[in-house]
Enzyme design. Structure first.
Site, PDB file in Angstrom:
ATOM      1  N   ASN A 227       0.847  -1.203   0.000  1.00  0.00           N
ATOM      2  CA  ASN A 227       0.000   0.000   0.000  1.00  0.00           C
ATOM      3  C   ASN A 227       0.876   1.244   0.000  1.00  0.00           C
ATOM      4  O   ASN A 227       2.106   1.149   0.014  1.00  0.00           O
ATOM      5  CB  ASN A 227      -0.948  -0.022   1.207  1.00  0.00           C
ATOM      6  CG  ASN A 227      -0.177  -0.085   2.503  1.00  0.00           C
ATOM      7  OD1 ASN A 227       0.535   0.843   2.869  1.00  0.00           O
ATOM      8  ND2 ASN A 227      -0.286  -1.208   3.203  1.00  0.00           N
ATOM      9  N   ASP A 296      -4.285  -6.555   5.324  1.00  0.00           N
ATOM     10  CA  ASP A 296      -5.275  -7.417   5.975  1.00  0.00           C
ATOM     11  C   ASP A 296      -5.164  -8.859   5.483  1.00  0.00           C
ATOM     12  O   ASP A 296      -5.521  -9.787   6.200  1.00  0.00           O
ATOM     13  CB  ASP A 296      -6.692  -6.886   5.697  1.00  0.00           C
ATOM     14  CG  ASP A 296      -6.941  -5.578   6.465  1.00  0.00           C
ATOM     15  OD1 ASP A 296      -6.363  -5.428   7.548  1.00  0.00           O
ATOM     16  OD2 ASP A 296      -7.694  -4.725   5.954  1.00  0.00           O
ATOM     17  N   LYS A 306       9.023 -16.651 -10.582  1.00  0.00           N
ATOM     18  CA  LYS A 306       8.230 -15.567 -11.169  1.00  0.00           C
ATOM     19  C   LYS A 306       7.120 -16.181 -12.035  1.00  0.00           C
ATOM     20  O   LYS A 306       7.404 -17.013 -12.896  1.00  0.00           O
ATOM     21  CB  LYS A 306       9.153 -14.685 -12.014  1.00  0.00           C
ATOM     22  CG  LYS A 306       8.444 -13.520 -12.614  1.00  0.00           C
ATOM     23  CD  LYS A 306       9.391 -12.622 -13.387  1.00  0.00           C
ATOM     24  CE  LYS A 306       8.589 -11.589 -14.142  1.00  0.00           C
ATOM     25  NZ  LYS A 306       8.944 -11.470 -15.529  1.00  0.00           N
ATOM     26  N   PRO A 322      -2.937 -12.013  10.824  1.00  0.00           N
ATOM     27  CA  PRO A 322      -3.303 -11.762  12.226  1.00  0.00           C
ATOM     28  C   PRO A 322      -3.396 -10.266  12.480  1.00  0.00           C
ATOM     29  O   PRO A 322      -2.678  -9.473  11.859  1.00  0.00           O
ATOM     30  CB  PRO A 322      -2.137 -12.379  13.012  1.00  0.00           C
ATOM     31  CG  PRO A 322      -0.999 -12.457  12.045  1.00  0.00           C
ATOM     32  CD  PRO A 322      -1.593 -12.585  10.672  1.00  0.00           C
ATOM     33  N   ASP A 323      -4.293  -9.865  13.367  1.00  0.00           N
ATOM     34  CA  ASP A 323      -4.410  -8.452  13.722  1.00  0.00           C
ATOM     35  C   ASP A 323      -3.450  -8.167  14.874  1.00  0.00           C
ATOM     36  O   ASP A 323      -3.673  -8.598  16.014  1.00  0.00           O
ATOM     37  CB  ASP A 323      -5.854  -8.126  14.114  1.00  0.00           C
ATOM     38  CG  ASP A 323      -6.052  -6.615  14.246  1.00  0.00           C
ATOM     39  OD1 ASP A 323      -5.195  -5.939  14.872  1.00  0.00           O
ATOM     40  OD2 ASP A 323      -7.052  -6.106  13.713  1.00  0.00           O
ATOM     41  N   ILE A 324      -2.373  -7.455  14.569  1.00  0.00           N
ATOM     42  CA  ILE A 324      -1.304  -7.240  15.553  1.00  0.00           C
ATOM     43  C   ILE A 324      -1.821  -6.417  16.729  1.00  0.00           C
ATOM     44  O   ILE A 324      -1.673  -6.785  17.892  1.00  0.00           O
ATOM     45  CB  ILE A 324      -0.093  -6.522  14.887  1.00  0.00           C
ATOM     46  CG1 ILE A 324       0.385  -7.335  13.681  1.00  0.00           C
ATOM     47  CG2 ILE A 324       1.034  -6.325  15.900  1.00  0.00           C
ATOM     48  CD1 ILE A 324       1.354  -6.597  12.781  1.00  0.00           C
ATOM     49  N   PHE A 340      -4.250   3.265  15.027  1.00  0.00           N
ATOM     50  CA  PHE A 340      -4.472   4.274  14.004  1.00  0.00           C
ATOM     51  C   PHE A 340      -5.575   3.775  13.079  1.00  0.00           C
ATOM     52  O   PHE A 340      -5.709   2.577  12.875  1.00  0.00           O
ATOM     53  CB  PHE A 340      -3.190   4.519  13.195  1.00  0.00           C
ATOM     54  CG  PHE A 340      -2.421   5.709  13.677  1.00  0.00           C
ATOM     55  CD1 PHE A 340      -1.744   5.666  14.879  1.00  0.00           C
ATOM     56  CD2 PHE A 340      -2.401   6.893  12.942  1.00  0.00           C
ATOM     57  CE1 PHE A 340      -1.050   6.763  15.349  1.00  0.00           C
ATOM     58  CE2 PHE A 340      -1.713   8.005  13.400  1.00  0.00           C
ATOM     59  CZ  PHE A 340      -1.035   7.943  14.602  1.00  0.00           C
ATOM     60  N   LYS A 358     -11.187  -3.308  18.288  1.00  0.00           N
ATOM     61  CA  LYS A 358      -9.811  -3.664  18.651  1.00  0.00           C
ATOM     62  C   LYS A 358      -9.554  -3.497  20.143  1.00  0.00           C
ATOM     63  O   LYS A 358      -8.461  -3.795  20.617  1.00  0.00           O
ATOM     64  CB  LYS A 358      -8.828  -2.820  17.837  1.00  0.00           C
ATOM     65  CG  LYS A 358      -9.065  -2.933  16.334  1.00  0.00           C
ATOM     66  CD  LYS A 358      -7.814  -2.847  15.523  1.00  0.00           C
ATOM     67  CE  LYS A 358      -8.155  -2.941  14.043  1.00  0.00           C
ATOM     68  NZ  LYS A 358      -7.022  -3.320  13.218  1.00  0.00           N
TER      69      LYS A 358
HETATM   70  N1  CTP Z   1      -3.470  -3.274  12.417  1.00  0.00           N
HETATM   71  C1  CTP Z   1      -2.700  -4.309  12.916  1.00  0.00           C
HETATM   72  N2  CTP Z   1      -2.686  -5.518  12.313  1.00  0.00           N
HETATM   73  C2  CTP Z   1      -3.454  -5.744  11.230  1.00  0.00           C
HETATM   74  C3  CTP Z   1      -4.257  -4.713  10.707  1.00  0.00           C
HETATM   75  C4  CTP Z   1      -4.251  -3.491  11.326  1.00  0.00           C
HETATM   76  O1  CTP Z   1      -1.996  -4.100  13.911  1.00  0.00           O
HETATM   77  N3  CTP Z   1      -3.414  -6.940  10.650  1.00  0.00           N
HETATM   78  C5  CTP Z   1      -3.504  -1.986  13.124  1.00  0.00           C
HETATM   79  C6  CTP Z   1      -2.936  -0.830  12.361  1.00  0.00           C
HETATM   80  O2  CTP Z   1      -1.560  -0.654  12.602  1.00  0.00           O
HETATM   81  C7  CTP Z   1      -3.759   0.322  12.908  1.00  0.00           C
HETATM   82  C8  CTP Z   1      -5.092  -0.298  13.190  1.00  0.00           C
HETATM   83  O3  CTP Z   1      -4.841  -1.680  13.354  1.00  0.00           O
HETATM   84  O4  CTP Z   1      -3.263   0.768  14.155  1.00  0.00           O
HETATM   85  C9  CTP Z   1      -6.133  -0.066  12.138  1.00  0.00           C
HETATM   86  O5  CTP Z   1      -5.791  -0.588  10.925  1.00  0.00           O
HETATM   87  P1  CTP Z   1      -6.772  -0.523   9.662  1.00  0.00           P
HETATM   88  O6  CTP Z   1      -6.144  -1.290   8.560  1.00  0.00           O
HETATM   89  O7  CTP Z   1      -7.151   0.872   9.397  1.00  0.00           O
HETATM   90  O8  CTP Z   1      -8.010  -1.263  10.210  1.00  0.00           O
HETATM   91  P2  CTP Z   1      -8.585  -2.644   9.873  1.00  0.00           P
HETATM   92  O9  CTP Z   1      -8.812  -3.371  11.127  1.00  0.00           O
HETATM   93  O10 CTP Z   1      -7.767  -3.311   8.852  1.00  0.00           O
HETATM   94  O11 CTP Z   1      -9.996  -2.263   9.292  1.00  0.00           O
HETATM   95  P3  CTP Z   1     -10.424  -1.882   7.786  1.00  0.00           P
HETATM   96  O12 CTP Z   1      -9.353  -2.390   6.866  1.00  0.00           O
HETATM   97  O13 CTP Z   1     -11.689  -2.565   7.660  1.00  0.00           O
HETATM   98  O14 CTP Z   1     -10.553  -0.390   7.768  1.00  0.00           O
END
Ligand code: CTP
Length: 412
Positions: A227, A296, A306, A322-324, A340, A358
């Site tokens: 991104n 995500d 390749k 995983p959501d950190i 954020f 979260k």
């Molecule tokens: N974050 C994280 N691990 C992930 C995704 C997000 O730690 N796998 C953290 C980001 O660093 C940020 C917050 O979660 O602090 C929000 O991330 P964002 O991508 O905006 O939110 P999402 O939960 O992915 O929701 P969406 O994509 O639906 O907006």
């Protein structure tokens, strides 16, 4: 390479009596190479470590060492010298000098110049780690930062005495980089200092863990999903936390940015690597700030070669990462977590929902299109007490304002 913002700046370089005084000579040389005009003032004990002759040779100017020197005594020299300077830089600044600054003493030429100044004063502390941690030094540093003196460093590492810890003077090139950052528009302007009001040294001794930048999820050996995050906001927060006295670890996705002085940086590529690096350190952290734009999803099967064009468009199977942030926030002894939210629309509703989902005490929301890759930003903070707006300013200024709010919430 462009012209440095230090070119043409009139700098009064103060040198006090620490082992790091020899590094002030290297610093003087770097500053002169960048086009700065230096006037050097040394304390009596600084002259025990290096001689005025060294600085005289490097700067081509007389070095000032004595309040009672007849060359300047007649013309109120102590006021004059600081009035013609753009800023005063004291490097190294010893424990004793910081104590004298805190008291507003004027008992030698350099101290008198600092009191009489009408320009910014920036200092690079250098001392043994125990001296740095001494409650009197902590108090003095709080006092001088509240008085508007700005600290560059100190750094952590092996000290001249053989001990390891915080107190080492920043390397001369890091001091130069810090000065350049301060002199850039927004760096040390009243605009930025007003929004950082009260941050000072309030994170002293805390462990702050930060994620920054994008992640890169490989598709094959050359392609991947990523991104537009530049990492600037996360790096600015890391730098500001370090200046506010924290031990900072920055877990960074791929960026083109250099590591802020005194910050420990761990480079990762994928969300899973970032997860592992953070989870290994979260237990020791007092504050965790997730600024990274973490992907995500990752590609289920990464091709070992390749991928060739076959005429049939491939379908990529994705699996969720995983959501950190949520995982750290759910730890039994979780650090204070800051999330954020980069939204593209409906900032308030989305950010509030994200904060609940979260389970973080503080969520900083911005509009992605007004933040990504830019040098400035504006944030809306959501916490238990409601909403707080940080007005648009440079990212370093916004970072300081955000950390001042964090300091407030954790009772600092
Ligand atoms: N974050 C994280 N691990 C992930 C995704 C997000 O730690 N796998 C953290 C980001 O660093 C940020 C917050 O979660 O602090 C929000 O991330 P964002 O991508 O905006 O939110 P999402 O939960 O992915 O929701 P969406 O994509 O639906 O907006």
């Amino acid at each position: 390479m462009g012209v440095s913002v230090l070119s043409g700046k009139r700098i009064l370089l103060g040198v006090t009596g620490g082992v790091a005084a020899y590094k002030a000579a290297v610093l003087a040389r770097l500053l002169i190479r960048l086009g700065a005009q230096l006037t050097v003032v040394m304390t009596a004990s600084a002259q025990r470590f290096v001689t005025p002759a060294s600085f005289q040779a490097l700067t081509g100017n007389r070095v000032h060492v004595d309040m009672w020197d007849e060359r300047i005594a007649d013309g109120m020299g102590h006021i004059e010298l600081s009035r013609v300077s753009d800023f005063i830089l004291v490097a190294p600044a010893t424990t004793d000098f910081i104590a004298r600054l805190a008291q507003g003493r004027a008992d030698d030429l350099l101290a008198a110049l600092c009191v009489a100044r009408a320009c910014p004063l920036w200092i690079a502390p250098a001392m043994n780690r125990q001296m740095w941690l001494h409650p009197a030094t902590v108090r003095n540093v709080e006092t001088i930062t509240a008085d508007g003196v700005r600290l560059l460093g100190p750094d952590a590492g092996v000290q001249a005495c053989g001990e390891v810890g915080f107190g080492r003077m920043l390397e001369p090139e890091h001091i130069v980089a810090a000065l350049e950052a301060l002199l850039l528009p927004g760096g040390a302007s009243p605009e930025s200092s007003s929004s950082s009001e009260g941050l000072g040294y309030r994170l002293a001794g805390l462990d702050v863990l930060i994620t920054a930048g994008p992640t890169f999820e490989p598709i094959d050996t050359v392609r991947g999903l990523t991104n537009r995050s530049s990492g600037k906001m996360g790096y600015a927060i890391a730098a500001a936390a370090q200046t506010a006295g924290a031990r900072v670890t920055l877990v960074s996705g791929p960026t083109a940015l250099s590591t802020p002085a005194g910050v420990t940086r761990l480079d990762v590529t994928t969300a899973c690597e970032m997860f592992d690096a953070v989870m290994a350190r979260a237990g020791a952290a007092d504050v965790f700030i997730g600024v990274a734009a973490v992907a995500d999803y990752r590609v289920a099967k990464v091709a070992a070669h390749k991928l060739k064009k076959t005429g049939v468009p491939p379908v990529l199977e994705l699996v969720e990462n995983p959501d950190i942030l949520a995982t750290v926030a759910a730890l039994p002894d979780a650090p204070f977590c800051v999330g954020f939210a980069a939204e593209t629309e409906d900032l308030h509703a989305n950010a509030q929902a994200k904060r609940r989902r979260k389970q973080v005490p503080l969520l900083a929301a911005n509009l992605a299109q007004e933040a990504f890759g830019r040098d400035d930003n504006a944030l809306t903070l959501f916490d238990d007490a409601g909403e707080h707006v940080i007005a648009r300013a440079s990212k370093p200024a916004v970072a300081r304002a955000l950390l001042a709010h964090v300091a407030h919430l954790i009772g600092r």
